[in-house]
Design an enzyme around this catalytic site. Structure first.
Site, mmCIF file in Angstrom:
data_model
loop_
_atom_site.group_PDB
_atom_site.id
_atom_site.type_symbol
_atom_site.label_atom_id
_atom_site.label_comp_id
_atom_site.label_asym_id
_atom_site.label_seq_id
_atom_site.Cartn_x
_atom_site.Cartn_y
_atom_site.Cartn_z
ATOM 1 N N ARG A 37 107.436 -8.726 45.066
ATOM 2 C CA ARG A 37 108.677 -9.498 44.949
ATOM 3 C C ARG A 37 108.487 -10.971 45.308
ATOM 4 N NH1 ARG A 37 112.451 -5.748 43.777
ATOM 5 N NH2 ARG A 37 112.068 -3.613 44.494
ATOM 6 N N HIS A 69 100.159 -2.071 39.709
ATOM 7 C CA HIS A 69 101.419 -2.486 39.085
ATOM 8 C C HIS A 69 101.629 -3.970 39.359
ATOM 9 C CE1 HIS A 69 105.520 -2.520 37.726
ATOM 10 N NE2 HIS A 69 105.616 -1.201 37.664
ATOM 11 N N TYR A 72 107.330 -7.607 40.103
ATOM 12 C CA TYR A 72 108.586 -7.427 39.383
ATOM 13 C C TYR A 72 109.177 -8.733 38.851
ATOM 14 C CZ TYR A 72 108.694 -2.733 41.463
ATOM 15 O OH TYR A 72 108.410 -1.445 41.842
ATOM 16 N N HIS A 109 105.758 -4.614 33.460
ATOM 17 C CA HIS A 109 107.039 -4.560 32.754
ATOM 18 C C HIS A 109 107.051 -5.702 31.743
ATOM 19 C CE1 HIS A 109 109.256 -2.440 36.331
ATOM 20 N NE2 HIS A 109 108.315 -1.694 35.788
ATOM 21 N N GLU A 145 104.640 -1.164 30.182
ATOM 22 C CA GLU A 145 105.470 -0.015 30.546
ATOM 23 C C GLU A 145 106.757 0.023 29.726
ATOM 24 O OE1 GLU A 145 107.719 1.778 34.531
ATOM 25 O OE2 GLU A 145 106.126 0.279 34.736
ATOM 26 N N ASP A 179 107.116 5.951 31.487
ATOM 27 C CA ASP A 179 107.817 6.378 32.689
ATOM 28 C C ASP A 179 108.833 7.447 32.287
ATOM 29 O OD1 ASP A 179 110.145 6.325 34.595
ATOM 30 O OD2 ASP A 179 108.909 4.869 35.637
ATOM 31 N N HIS A 182 112.521 6.297 32.808
ATOM 32 C CA HIS A 182 112.891 5.262 31.851
ATOM 33 C C HIS A 182 113.076 5.856 30.455
ATOM 34 C CE1 HIS A 182 110.662 2.004 34.451
ATOM 35 N NE2 HIS A 182 111.673 2.564 35.074
ATOM 36 N N HIS A 216 104.228 7.210 34.649
ATOM 37 C CA HIS A 216 104.964 7.181 35.909
ATOM 38 C C HIS A 216 105.855 8.411 35.923
ATOM 39 C CE1 HIS A 216 104.600 2.533 36.480
ATOM 40 N NE2 HIS A 216 103.516 3.190 36.847
ATOM 41 N N ASP A 229 117.955 1.860 35.582
ATOM 42 C CA ASP A 229 116.714 2.329 36.201
ATOM 43 C C ASP A 229 117.021 2.875 37.592
ATOM 44 O OD1 ASP A 229 114.142 2.698 37.075
ATOM 45 O OD2 ASP A 229 113.442 0.680 36.599
ATOM 46 N N HIS A 231 115.561 5.943 39.978
ATOM 47 C CA HIS A 231 114.598 7.026 40.164
ATOM 48 C C HIS A 231 115.099 8.056 41.181
ATOM 49 C CE1 HIS A 231 110.938 4.394 38.783
ATOM 50 N NE2 HIS A 231 111.998 4.241 38.013
ATOM 51 N N GLU A 261 106.637 7.419 41.377
ATOM 52 C CA GLU A 261 107.456 6.307 41.863
ATOM 53 C C GLU A 261 108.778 6.852 42.411
ATOM 54 O OE1 GLU A 261 106.205 2.477 39.228
ATOM 55 O OE2 GLU A 261 107.775 3.748 38.404
#
Length: 280
Positions: A37, A69, A72, A109, A145, A179, A182, A216, A229, A231, A261
């Site tokens: 982040r 990964h 973001y 992403h 992804e 994913d 997703h 994922h 999104d 999870h 995840e």
């Protein structure tokens, strides 16, 4: 062999990633190569890189079992030039970190068009951006992804993944990560074996299984076509367990990272055991 494990922490040093994965019983794992982040981070010290490589060897992991990964904040579709430049700088930094660690993939992403340009123009922009990043690096595949499709995010339909890949010059260095959550939220009903197999057939015809580099594994807090999104732990959401049984008994998903995840870290070891039991 199925390479199963979660995104593990690099807190205290990147060498702790394989150590943390091994403690959970993981046969594979994901990690963030810097704070996911933040735009920038201090470079690795040479000693940290060597410690990571030693720990990977000590714990029996190879690059094929690991899927890092990317952060973001990266948005390669952003039409704003200044914002796009920050994304490019961050992507290049992370690719170079993977190179330094001896890792061969970076999951990304694809980003959002922010409803400022068309999806096709955005896919073209992502492809050009990846081409530029690949030209300045070596040995690392960018793994795009799929997404749930909220907020103008690209990749919720397989045709957009194909459009991005079509624009990549060196197709040996591009791949896809699917994913489960997703995919479901994007409108693909993978709750049953038939639905999952139909979805994978559609992916194969549209994109090509040869581009699949990892999965994922997540259950979903939201329903089919929700396009958000959210999870959930395996078996505790609206996807259910059948899709994971399908994955863990399908040889097409062997020898690639299957990264959890799911939101409850306390359940990770249990989920790894559960997936291995499904695989028999």
């Amino acid at each position: 062999m199925y390479f199963i494990g979660p995104h593990v922490s690099i807190g205290g040093g990147v060498a702790n990633a394989p150590l943390n994965a091994k403690a959970l019983g993981s046969t594979g794992f994901g990690l963030f190569v810097k704070n996911q982040r933040q735009w920038t981070a201090a470079p690795y010290a040479a000693a940290d890189i060597e410690a990571f490589k030693r720990q990977m060897t000590a714990d029996g992991y190879a690059a094929a079992q690991v899927m890092p990964h990317a952060g973001y904040l990266i948005n390669l579709a952003n039409p704003d030039e200044a914002a796009h430049a920050k994304s490019m700088a961050s992507l290049l930094d992370e690719l170079r970190r993977c190179m330094a660690l001896g890792l061969d993939k970076l999951n990304l992403h694809p980003g959002s068009h922010l409803r400022l340009i068309t999806p096709q123009a955005a896919c073209d922009r992502v492809a050009r951006s990846i081409n530029a990043a690949l030209a300045e690096t070596s040995g690392v595949t960018v793994v795009i992804e799929n997404t749930a499709g909220s907020g103008g995010n690209l990749g919720s339909v397989f045709e957009e993944l194909k459009a991005m890949i079509d624009g990549i010059d060196d197709k040996r260095r591009v791949g896809v990560c699917l994913d489960t959550m997703h995919t479901f939220a994007a409108g693909f009903d993978i709750r049953t074996r038939d639905g999952f197999l139909r979805t994978m057939e559609h992916f194969d015809k549209t994109v090509g299984m040869k581009y699949l580099r990892g999965l994922h594994l997540n259950d979903s807090k939201v329903g089919l076509n929700a396009h958000v999104d959210r999870h959930e732990s395996l078996g505790a959401g609206l996807l259910g367990i059948e899709v994971f049984k399908c994955i863990m008994t399908d040889k097409r998903f062997e020898d690639m990272p299957l990264v959890l995840e799911t939101p409850n870290e306390e359940l990770w070891a249990q989920e790894i055991r559960q997936l291995r039991e499904l695989a028999g």
